[in-house]
Design an enzyme around this catalytic site. Structure first.
Site, PDB file in Angstrom:
ATOM      1  N   GLU A 254       0.591  -1.322  -0.038  1.00 17.58           N
ATOM      2  CA  GLU A 254      -0.071   0.018  -0.128  1.00 17.58           C
ATOM      3  C   GLU A 254       0.743   1.209  -0.059  1.00 17.58           C
ATOM      4  O   GLU A 254       1.591   1.401   0.905  1.00 17.58           O
ATOM      5  CB  GLU A 254      -0.779  -0.151   1.124  1.00 17.58           C
ATOM      6  CG  GLU A 254      -1.866   1.233   1.407  1.00 17.58           C
ATOM      7  CD  GLU A 254      -2.515   1.178   2.664  1.00 17.58           C
ATOM      8  OE1 GLU A 254      -2.924   2.297   3.015  1.00 17.58           O
ATOM      9  OE2 GLU A 254      -2.498   0.340   3.558  1.00 17.58           O
TER      10      GLU A 254
ATOM     11  N   ASP B  94      -4.484  10.293   9.231  1.00 16.78           N
ATOM     12  CA  ASP B  94      -3.220   9.749   9.426  1.00 16.78           C
ATOM     13  C   ASP B  94      -2.712  10.048  10.726  1.00 16.78           C
ATOM     14  O   ASP B  94      -3.030  11.146  11.249  1.00 16.78           O
ATOM     15  CB  ASP B  94      -2.267   9.947   8.496  1.00 16.78           C
ATOM     16  CG  ASP B  94      -2.437   9.438   6.915  1.00 16.78           C
ATOM     17  OD1 ASP B  94      -2.977   8.555   7.058  1.00 16.78           O
ATOM     18  OD2 ASP B  94      -2.298  10.250   5.875  1.00 16.78           O
TER      19      ASP B  94
END
Length: 264
Positions: free
Chosen positions: A53, A64
């Site tokens: 990924e 994030d």
């Protein structure tokens, strides 16, 4: 769902046949620089990751954690450009036969042009996109374009999702459903496991064939625990931190350690 065979789903199924399940490894493109990020992704694949990924650095990475935010901000400061994602995917795929998904917020794809982005990703050998901030009901163009170019579309599911939303996600996703235990700050490990386990069961009830769980997993033991109920475990922060602190050698060592959790 598309009738074509998904590279990603095939890799996850192979990992389940051979071991307990798949390890999906995340790294941002361009961190600490483009060449090193490519070298790191190749090392990750060679050290035990079944699916890669690769993150597209973005100026507003709302989902994030701090370690990944700092890495993507460094890539942006170094002059990262969207076109470098396709270069990175191409170079990784020339070196290893492991599917490569790109994780990206939707705005950069929209700005680049959805069809143009898909065409260049497919030409580079990419497997598809993980899109954390769009839902299937707002992704009609992406669903049509991804089918046309043979790309996987990985949507996210959370415990807060309604049954109707889970049905739509299960029906619209290809590759695997990205199963998250919480959309906020992670809590106690046992609580996260229970949330992710329950969500995976709900997704299966709606017909999701492949589900990989990403919930702050950072050890072989946590991978093994996730693979009790999911088809794959997604690891990001632990790998980014290893690359930051010890370069590619430390990253490769960390991937090997965490991949132990996929063994029977």
């Amino acid at each position: 769902m598309s009738v074509r065979e998904s590279q990603v789903e095939a890799a996850v199924r192979a990992a389940k046949r051979e071991r307990r399940g798949a390890l999906v490894g995340y790294l941002p493109v361009g961190f600490p620089d483009l060449d090193t990020s490519v070298e790191a992704a190749i090392a990750m694949a060679r050290s035990g990751a079944d699916v890669l990924e690769l993150g597209l650095p973005y100026s507003d990475p709302v989902m994030d954690g701090v370690v990944i935010q700092e890495a993507t901000q460094q890539a942006l400061r170094a002059g990262f450009r969207v076109a470098q994602v396709f270069e990175a995917v191409r170079r990784v795929r020339e070196a290893v036969d492991v599917p490569v998904l790109v994780m990206t917020y939707w705005n950069p794809v929209l700005q680049y042009g959805v069809e143009r982005f898909a065409e260049q990703l497919a030409a580079a050998g990419g497997a598809g996109l993980i899109t954390p901030d769009i839902t299937p009901d707002s992704a009609a163009e992406w669903i049509e374009v991804s089918d046309r170019f043979g790309l996987d579309r990985v949507f996210l599911a959370a415990p807060t999702s309604s049954e109707e939303r889970l049905e739509l996600v299960a029906r619209s996703t290809t590759g695997f459903v990205y199963t998250v235990s919480t959309m906020g700050i992670t809590g106690e490990r046992a609580e996260l496991d229970a949330a992710a386990r329950g969500l995976t069961e709900r997704l299966r009830a709606h017909g999701a064939e492949t589900a990989c769980v990403g919930i702050g997993i950072s050890t072989a033991e946590q991978v093994a625990s996730a693979l009790d109920y999911a088809d794959g475990a997604i690891v990001g922060t632990a790998f980014v931190r290893a690359l930051r602190d010890g370069g590619v050698p430390r990253l490769a060592e960390t991937v090997r350690e965490i991949a132990e959790g996929t063994k029977r």
